[in-house]
Design a protein around this motif. Structure first.
Motif, mmCIF file in Angstrom:
data_model
loop_
_atom_site.group_PDB
_atom_site.id
_atom_site.type_symbol
_atom_site.label_atom_id
_atom_site.label_comp_id
_atom_site.label_asym_id
_atom_site.label_seq_id
_atom_site.Cartn_x
_atom_site.Cartn_y
_atom_site.Cartn_z
ATOM 1 N N ARG A 115 0.888 -1.166 0.000
ATOM 2 C CA ARG A 115 0.000 0.000 0.000
ATOM 3 C C ARG A 115 0.920 1.209 0.000
ATOM 4 N N ASP A 116 0.527 2.276 -0.671
ATOM 5 C CA ASP A 116 1.338 3.482 -0.659
ATOM 6 C C ASP A 116 1.369 4.051 0.759
ATOM 7 N N ARG A 137 -5.507 -7.100 -3.805
ATOM 8 C CA ARG A 137 -5.915 -8.171 -2.900
ATOM 9 C C ARG A 137 -6.196 -7.576 -1.518
ATOM 10 N N ARG A 138 -7.106 -8.257 -0.818
ATOM 11 C CA ARG A 138 -7.353 -7.923 0.589
ATOM 12 C C ARG A 138 -7.713 -9.202 1.308
ATOM 13 N N SER A 155 -3.967 4.696 -20.319
ATOM 14 C CA SER A 155 -5.089 4.703 -19.375
ATOM 15 C C SER A 155 -4.664 5.318 -18.051
ATOM 16 N N LEU A 156 -5.660 5.768 -17.293
ATOM 17 C CA LEU A 156 -5.433 6.333 -15.969
ATOM 18 C C LEU A 156 -6.325 5.605 -14.974
ATOM 19 N N TYR A 157 -5.768 5.260 -13.815
ATOM 20 C CA TYR A 157 -6.581 4.731 -12.724
ATOM 21 C C TYR A 157 -6.477 5.692 -11.553
ATOM 22 N N MET A 158 -7.476 5.655 -10.688
ATOM 23 C CA MET A 158 -7.445 6.407 -9.438
ATOM 24 C C MET A 158 -7.808 5.453 -8.312
ATOM 25 N N MET A 159 -6.985 5.456 -7.253
ATOM 26 C CA MET A 159 -7.295 4.691 -6.042
ATOM 27 C C MET A 159 -7.669 5.681 -4.946
ATOM 28 N N ALA A 160 -8.849 5.476 -4.376
ATOM 29 C CA ALA A 160 -9.332 6.268 -3.243
ATOM 30 C C ALA A 160 -10.104 5.310 -2.344
ATOM 31 N N ARG A 165 -6.852 2.292 0.892
ATOM 32 C CA ARG A 165 -6.481 2.063 2.292
ATOM 33 C C ARG A 165 -6.581 0.611 2.763
ATOM 34 N N VAL A 166 -7.457 -0.189 2.145
ATOM 35 C CA VAL A 166 -7.699 -1.556 2.595
ATOM 36 C C VAL A 166 -6.996 -2.565 1.689
ATOM 37 N N TRP A 167 -7.099 -2.376 0.404
ATOM 38 C CA TRP A 167 -6.533 -3.310 -0.567
ATOM 39 C C TRP A 167 -5.045 -3.039 -0.771
ATOM 40 N N GLU A 168 -4.257 -4.101 -0.936
ATOM 41 C CA GLU A 168 -2.872 -3.979 -1.386
ATOM 42 C C GLU A 168 -2.892 -4.069 -2.911
ATOM 43 N N HIS A 169 -1.826 -3.582 -3.544
ATOM 44 C CA HIS A 169 -1.736 -3.707 -4.998
ATOM 45 C C HIS A 169 -0.324 -4.101 -5.402
ATOM 46 N N SER A 170 -0.203 -4.669 -6.598
ATOM 47 C CA SER A 170 1.091 -5.081 -7.144
ATOM 48 C C SER A 170 0.996 -5.140 -8.661
ATOM 49 N N ILE A 171 2.158 -5.228 -9.290
ATOM 50 C CA ILE A 171 2.239 -5.416 -10.735
ATOM 51 C C ILE A 171 3.225 -6.558 -10.963
#
Length: 191
Positions: A115-116, A137-138, A155-160, A165-171
């Motif tokens: 998470r950032d 994932r959460r 493309s553009l995504y926005m995380m809010a 805050r709850v989900w983790e992300h990865s590439i």
């Protein structure tokens, strides 16, 4: 027909607060941005004593993993300002970008689950050059709930909210060279 549909797994729902816009920029601007990023003094990503395989340049602020705090960074370059205006419009009237991270991924390079940092609020990511699987994932009990966003070039995504805050992300490791520009608002701002 409804009986047949019940044989298929339900479509996975995107995390709350995740927004996506395909073709956020034109191909000509994408080429220009890739050139601008390639001209930056990119450095390997530093994660404390470890060095990541992706190369980055931070503007406005950067997080120092050794000192475990936010530091001032070089000012945001003028060539990013028109793009920031467009990202802020996508985010809504109270959106004020304060930090930008330009990243270069070679073939096989990705980012692990995370998470950032909490210093930042909303996160926007512009994908350049090639697609990537942007995974979420959460934890739900002892299992993981998962979602994958196929982030296309331009493309553009926005995380809010929960997606931030709850989900983790990865590439996972990318299959072709990729660039990205990440735009962040600060946590102490109004949303």
């Amino acid at each position: 027909m409804t009986e047949q549909l019940s044989l298929f797994a339900p479509e996975k729902t995107a995390p709350e607060g995740l927004r996506y816009a395909a073709e956020f920029i034109a191909p000509a601007l994408e080429r220009e941005l890739i050139g601008q990023i390639s001209a930056l003094p990119l450095q390997p990503f530093q994660f404390g004593a470890f060095e990541g395989k992706r190369r980055v340049a931070s503007f406005g602020f950067r997080y120092d993993y050794t000192l475990q705090r936010l530091q001032s960074a070089e000012p945001i370059p003028e060539w990013l300002l028109p793009l920031i205006e467009k990202v802020e419009a996508f985010g809504g009237p109270s959106t004020k970008i304060a930090q930008v991270l330009c990243t270069e991924y070679d073939v096989g390079v990705g980012i692990g689950w995370h998470r950032d940092k909490p210093h930042f609020d909303r996160i926007f990511g512009l994908s350049l050059g090639s697609p990537c699987k942007f995974r979420f994932r959460r934890a739900i009990g002892e299992k993981w709930q998962r979602y994958t966003l196929e982030a296309a070039p331009r493309s553009l995504y926005m995380m809010a909210g929960e997606s931030r805050r709850v989900w983790e992300h990865s590439i996972p490791g990318v299959e072709a060279p990729r660039r990205s520009i990440t735009f962040r608002t600060m946590a102490d701002q109004k949303r």
